[in-house]
Design a protein around this motif. Structure first.
Motif, PDB file in Angstrom:
ATOM      1  N   THR A 199       0.855  -1.184   0.000  1.00 36.10           N
ATOM      2  CA  THR A 199       0.000   0.000   0.000  1.00 36.10           C
ATOM      3  C   THR A 199       0.892   1.235   0.000  1.00 36.10           C
ATOM      4  O   THR A 199       1.998   1.208   0.539  1.00 36.10           O
ATOM      5  CB  THR A 199      -0.974   0.005   1.202  1.00 36.10           C
ATOM      6  N   SER A 200       0.408   2.298  -0.619  1.00 33.56           N
ATOM      7  CA  SER A 200       1.174   3.534  -0.740  1.00 33.56           C
ATOM      8  C   SER A 200       0.510   4.631   0.084  1.00 33.56           C
ATOM      9  O   SER A 200      -0.714   4.751   0.090  1.00 33.56           O
ATOM     10  CB  SER A 200       1.236   3.945  -2.215  1.00 33.56           C
ATOM     11  N   ILE A 201       1.326   5.431   0.769  1.00 32.34           N
ATOM     12  CA  ILE A 201       0.832   6.558   1.560  1.00 32.34           C
ATOM     13  C   ILE A 201       1.517   7.823   1.068  1.00 32.34           C
ATOM     14  O   ILE A 201       2.753   7.867   0.976  1.00 32.34           O
ATOM     15  CB  ILE A 201       1.158   6.370   3.055  1.00 32.34           C
ATOM     16  N   GLU A 202       0.730   8.851   0.749  1.00 30.06           N
ATOM     17  CA  GLU A 202       1.292  10.153   0.398  1.00 30.06           C
ATOM     18  C   GLU A 202       1.709  10.848   1.683  1.00 30.06           C
ATOM     19  O   GLU A 202       0.942  10.906   2.644  1.00 30.06           O
ATOM     20  CB  GLU A 202       0.252  11.011  -0.337  1.00 30.06           C
ATOM     21  N   LEU A 203       2.938  11.377   1.747  1.00 27.80           N
ATOM     22  CA  LEU A 203       3.445  12.005   2.964  1.00 27.80           C
ATOM     23  C   LEU A 203       3.519  13.523   2.853  1.00 27.80           C
ATOM     24  O   LEU A 203       3.075  14.230   3.722  1.00 27.80           O
ATOM     25  CB  LEU A 203       4.823  11.441   3.322  1.00 27.80           C
TER      26      LEU A 203
END
Length: 82
Positions: free
Chosen positions: A31-35
């Protein structure tokens, strides 16, 4: 493999611009998380809640930029909370 509900990222040396984090789970999912976080030397990010519903994590991959060319190389620590 750890099961974490949140992480915090601290810059020990150098400034860093964290853009995105890809989390790899033990079952093969990702899963990808925008920081979109600028972290100054010695500073830390806010607590970043993680998805995963108690799945063990195997790896964190970060996309980042550095603030200035020739500046001190960034070194980060990742702190986790269960």
């Amino acid at each position: 493999s750890p099961v974490l509900s949140a992480i915090k990222i601290k810059s020990k040396k150098g400034a860093i611009n964290l853009q995105r984090c890809m989390i790899h789970f033990a079952n093969g999912e990702k899963t990808s998380i925008e920081l979109r976080n600028d972290i100054a030397p010695g500073a830390e990010s806010r607590a970043i809640n993680l998805p995963g519903n108690s799945k063990p994590m195997t790896r964190f991959v970060f996309w980042y930029g550095v603030s200035q060319s020739g500046a001190e190389k960034a070194e980060i620590e990742i702190w986790g909370r269960n």
